[in-house]
Structure formats: C-alpha cells, structure tokens
Design a protein around this motif. Structure first.
Motif, mmCIF file in Angstrom:
data_model
loop_
_atom_site.group_PDB
_atom_site.id
_atom_site.type_symbol
_atom_site.label_atom_id
_atom_site.label_comp_id
_atom_site.label_asym_id
_atom_site.label_seq_id
_atom_site.Cartn_x
_atom_site.Cartn_y
_atom_site.Cartn_z
ATOM 1 N N ALA A 183 -1.225 -2.474 -0.458
ATOM 2 C CA ALA A 183 -2.662 -2.518 -0.179
ATOM 3 C C ALA A 183 -3.249 -1.146 0.126
ATOM 4 N N VAL A 184 -2.387 -0.157 0.355
ATOM 5 C CA VAL A 184 -2.872 1.194 0.682
ATOM 6 C C VAL A 184 -2.901 2.018 -0.600
ATOM 7 N N CYS B 177 1.070 0.161 8.815
ATOM 8 C CA CYS B 177 0.308 1.409 8.642
ATOM 9 C C CYS B 177 -0.236 1.912 9.984
HETATM 10 S S1 SF4 Z 1 -2.519 -2.027 4.753
HETATM 11 FE FE1 SF4 Z 1 -0.437 -2.764 4.343
HETATM 12 S S2 SF4 Z 1 0.816 -2.140 6.122
HETATM 13 FE FE2 SF4 Z 1 -1.356 -1.938 6.690
HETATM 14 S S3 SF4 Z 1 -1.835 -3.882 7.696
HETATM 15 FE FE3 SF4 Z 1 -2.409 -4.091 5.541
HETATM 16 S S4 SF4 Z 1 -0.631 -4.974 4.525
HETATM 17 FE FE4 SF4 Z 1 0.042 -4.182 6.496
#
Ligand code: SF4
Length: 64
Positions: free
Chosen positions: A58-59, A16
């Motif tokens: 997770a987003v 991300c």
């Molecule tokens: S939100 Fe998702 S893509 Fe961003 S660091 Fe965490 S696990 Fe990785």
C-alpha cells in the motif's frame, strides 16, 4: 519523489508507523497516512524500506 499510502490497500497493520513514525501516522481507524514527505537521503532510504515492508503493497514511492 512522492510518498503515498493507497487507502484502498492499507489494512492498518501499522508496520509503517512503527518503523518510520516521522513519516507515517495512523488515523482513528488505524489506517496509515503520510505525515510529511521524506527529505534527506536517509529518509528516502527509509521510505524505500517501508515500501518493501508493507505487507499490502500500500506504500508507494514515485520517483517524479
Ligand atoms: S501502509 Fe502498509 S504497513 Fe502501513 S498500515 Fe497500511 S498496510 Fe500496514
């Protein structure tokens, strides 16, 4: 519209941060946090892309 990172799910891949450094940053342990909310239509589209790109789901982009 609210962009969030679920800290319990984030594994710190930083995909991300690489893809949307204006919206995400990483803390000292490598876990992501939101720098600011998406404002323009372009940023909202980018945020949707990151939701799909996060391997841990997770987003979260809530529509309210
Ligand atoms: S939100 Fe998702 S893509 Fe961003 S660091 Fe965490 S696990 Fe990785």
């Amino acid at each position: 519209m609210k962009l969030k990172v679920d800290k319990k799910l984030c594994q710190g891949h930083n995909r991300c941060v690489v893809l949307a450094g204006d919206l995400f940053d990483a803390d000292d342990d490598g876990y992501a946090f939101i720098v600011r909310q998406p404002e323009t239509e372009e940023e909202i589209q980018l945020a949707r892309r990151i939701v799909r790109a996060c391997p841990e789901r997770a987003v979260i982009l809530s529509e309210d």
